[in-house]
Structure formats: C-alpha cells, structure tokens
Design an enzyme around this catalytic site. Structure first.
Site, PDB file in Angstrom:
ATOM      1  N   GLU A   1      51.075  63.936  51.147  1.00  0.00           N
ATOM      2  CA  GLU A   1      52.090  64.921  50.761  1.00  0.00           C
ATOM      3  C   GLU A   1      51.466  66.298  50.576  1.00  0.00           C
ATOM      4  O   GLU A   1      52.069  67.315  50.924  1.00  0.00           O
ATOM      5  CB  GLU A   1      52.829  64.492  49.496  1.00  0.00           C
ATOM      6  CG  GLU A   1      53.951  65.443  49.158  1.00  0.00           C
ATOM      7  CD  GLU A   1      54.975  64.888  48.192  1.00  0.00           C
ATOM      8  OE1 GLU A   1      55.772  65.701  47.673  1.00  0.00           O
ATOM      9  OE2 GLU A   1      55.003  63.667  47.949  1.00  0.00           O
TER      10      GLU A   1
ATOM     11  N   GLY B   1      59.573  68.719  49.146  1.00  0.00           N
ATOM     12  CA  GLY B   1      59.642  67.355  49.644  1.00  0.00           C
ATOM     13  C   GLY B   1      60.962  66.678  49.334  1.00  0.00           C
ATOM     14  O   GLY B   1      61.520  66.842  48.253  1.00  0.00           O
TER      15      GLY B   1
ATOM     16  N   HIS C   1      49.815  51.461  54.596  1.00  0.00           N
ATOM     17  CA  HIS C   1      48.387  51.378  54.308  1.00  0.00           C
ATOM     18  C   HIS C   1      47.783  50.357  55.270  1.00  0.00           C
ATOM     19  O   HIS C   1      48.162  49.182  55.258  1.00  0.00           O
ATOM     20  CB  HIS C   1      48.171  51.006  52.844  1.00  0.00           C
ATOM     21  CG  HIS C   1      48.896  51.936  51.921  1.00  0.00           C
ATOM     22  ND1 HIS C   1      48.502  53.245  51.737  1.00  0.00           N
ATOM     23  CD2 HIS C   1      50.013  51.764  51.175  1.00  0.00           C
ATOM     24  CE1 HIS C   1      49.335  53.828  50.894  1.00  0.00           C
ATOM     25  NE2 HIS C   1      50.262  52.957  50.545  1.00  0.00           N
TER      26      HIS C   1
ATOM     27  N   ARG D   1      44.087  50.139  56.272  1.00  0.00           N
ATOM     28  CA  ARG D   1      42.705  49.712  56.082  1.00  0.00           C
ATOM     29  C   ARG D   1      42.232  50.082  54.684  1.00  0.00           C
ATOM     30  O   ARG D   1      42.520  51.156  54.191  1.00  0.00           O
ATOM     31  CB  ARG D   1      41.833  50.399  57.124  1.00  0.00           C
ATOM     32  CG  ARG D   1      40.353  50.151  57.010  1.00  0.00           C
ATOM     33  CD  ARG D   1      39.549  50.920  58.059  1.00  0.00           C
ATOM     34  NE  ARG D   1      39.972  50.690  59.424  1.00  0.00           N
ATOM     35  CZ  ARG D   1      39.671  49.620  60.158  1.00  0.00           C
ATOM     36  NH1 ARG D   1      38.930  48.671  59.633  1.00  0.00           N
ATOM     37  NH2 ARG D   1      40.110  49.494  61.379  1.00  0.00           N
TER      38      ARG D   1
ATOM     39  N   HIS E   1      59.217  67.274  63.695  1.00  0.00           N
ATOM     40  CA  HIS E   1      60.454  68.065  63.840  1.00  0.00           C
ATOM     41  C   HIS E   1      60.349  69.287  62.936  1.00  0.00           C
ATOM     42  O   HIS E   1      60.067  69.151  61.749  1.00  0.00           O
ATOM     43  CB  HIS E   1      61.656  67.210  63.435  1.00  0.00           C
ATOM     44  CG  HIS E   1      62.916  67.984  63.231  1.00  0.00           C
ATOM     45  ND1 HIS E   1      63.638  68.520  64.275  1.00  0.00           N
ATOM     46  CD2 HIS E   1      63.573  68.329  62.102  1.00  0.00           C
ATOM     47  CE1 HIS E   1      64.692  69.164  63.780  1.00  0.00           C
ATOM     48  NE2 HIS E   1      64.666  69.057  62.463  1.00  0.00           N
ATOM     49  N   LEU E   2      60.561  70.468  63.492  1.00  0.00           N
ATOM     50  CA  LEU E   2      60.588  71.709  62.711  1.00  0.00           C
ATOM     51  C   LEU E   2      61.958  72.347  62.892  1.00  0.00           C
ATOM     52  O   LEU E   2      62.164  73.143  63.809  1.00  0.00           O
ATOM     53  CB  LEU E   2      59.481  72.676  63.177  1.00  0.00           C
ATOM     54  CG  LEU E   2      58.048  72.212  62.986  1.00  0.00           C
ATOM     55  CD1 LEU E   2      57.066  73.219  63.578  1.00  0.00           C
ATOM     56  CD2 LEU E   2      57.753  71.973  61.515  1.00  0.00           C
ATOM     57  N   GLY E   3      62.898  71.958  62.035  1.00  0.00           N
ATOM     58  CA  GLY E   3      64.246  72.483  62.116  1.00  0.00           C
ATOM     59  C   GLY E   3      64.469  73.632  61.156  1.00  0.00           C
ATOM     60  O   GLY E   3      63.601  73.982  60.351  1.00  0.00           O
TER      61      GLY E   3
END
Length: 141
Positions: free
Chosen positions: A64, A83, A90, A92, A107-109
C-alpha cells in the site's frame, strides 16, 4: 511516456516517510522508471510474525505504501489519492534479507486507479502479489 505528473526525486519521496509507519518499518523508495516505483523493506524481527517469517500485514503495508505514493505522484497537484481496497496473495515465506515492492498501474482513470504490486526477495522470487484500488479526489480550495 512517463505517467508521473510531479517531478520524481527519491530523496523527496523518502522525506515523506518521516515520523510515519513507513519509517517504523524502514521502508525506503529505491527506484523508479516511467511506469513504476519500487520500495524496499528489510526483513527483520520487527516485521516477523511469531513463526519467524515476514508478517503478511507488513507485506500489505509495504504494498500500500509504494502504490499510494505512486498514485499520488501521477495526478496533478490539484488532486490526491486515497486507498479504497487492497488484497494480497502471499506466495513465499521470507525470514531475512530485504524485500522489494514494485507498483505498476493497471488502470489510471479520472476517479479511480488500480495498481498491481509485486513483492520480491533479493533473489527476484515472488513473495507476495497485491492489487490496490484508490479514489482520485479533488483538493478543496
């Protein structure tokens, strides 16, 4: 063509982590290119779960962190990103060393972004993969 709307500078990015969770977890931004940003985190007892392995929550915090800064650096300064949802698989276990999280946009909206974050160990093996959705907000005047 670069996705960044602000000038990228690792020193400036790392300054934003002072007195935050990122500083407590020793997360540092270490690389970027025109379409991604990478942060590192040492795997020590500070980020272990009781079995001596990297805690999944620490991996999610790293994911994050790197995707959030990426989202905020690819919108103009009249906007900011927060966020909405994050998930992680997860893959390993890691007990020591350093992990590296690289965030890339899916995606960049105008109102939402979706970022994919892969966390790898020092041998470039996948440790965790995550997807992070953000809301793009307009700053109030």
């Amino acid at each position: 063509m670069s996705i960044w709307k602000r000038e990228m500078d690792l020193t400036v990015l790392n300054t934003t982590s002072r007195n935050t969770l990122m500083e407590a977890l020793s997360i540092e931004y270490c690389a970027y290119d025109d379409n991604s940003i990478t942060a590192s985190m040492p795997v020590t007892s500070t980020v272990h779960q009781p079995l001596g392995m990297l805690h999944g929550g620490a991996s999610v915090a790293l994911a994050e962190t790197v995707a959030s800064i990426a989202a905020n650096w690819c919108v103009d300064e009249s906007k900011y990103c927060v966020g909405l949802e994050i998930n992680a698989n997860h893959i390993r276990a890691v007990r020591e060393g350093t992990v590296f999280a690289t965030a890339k946009p899916l995606h960049l909206g105008a109102t939402t972004h979706v970022w994919v974050i892969d966390i790898k160990d020092q041998r470039d093996r996948l440790v965790c993969t995550s997807r992070f959705t953000v809301a793009v907000m307009k700053k109030k005047k």
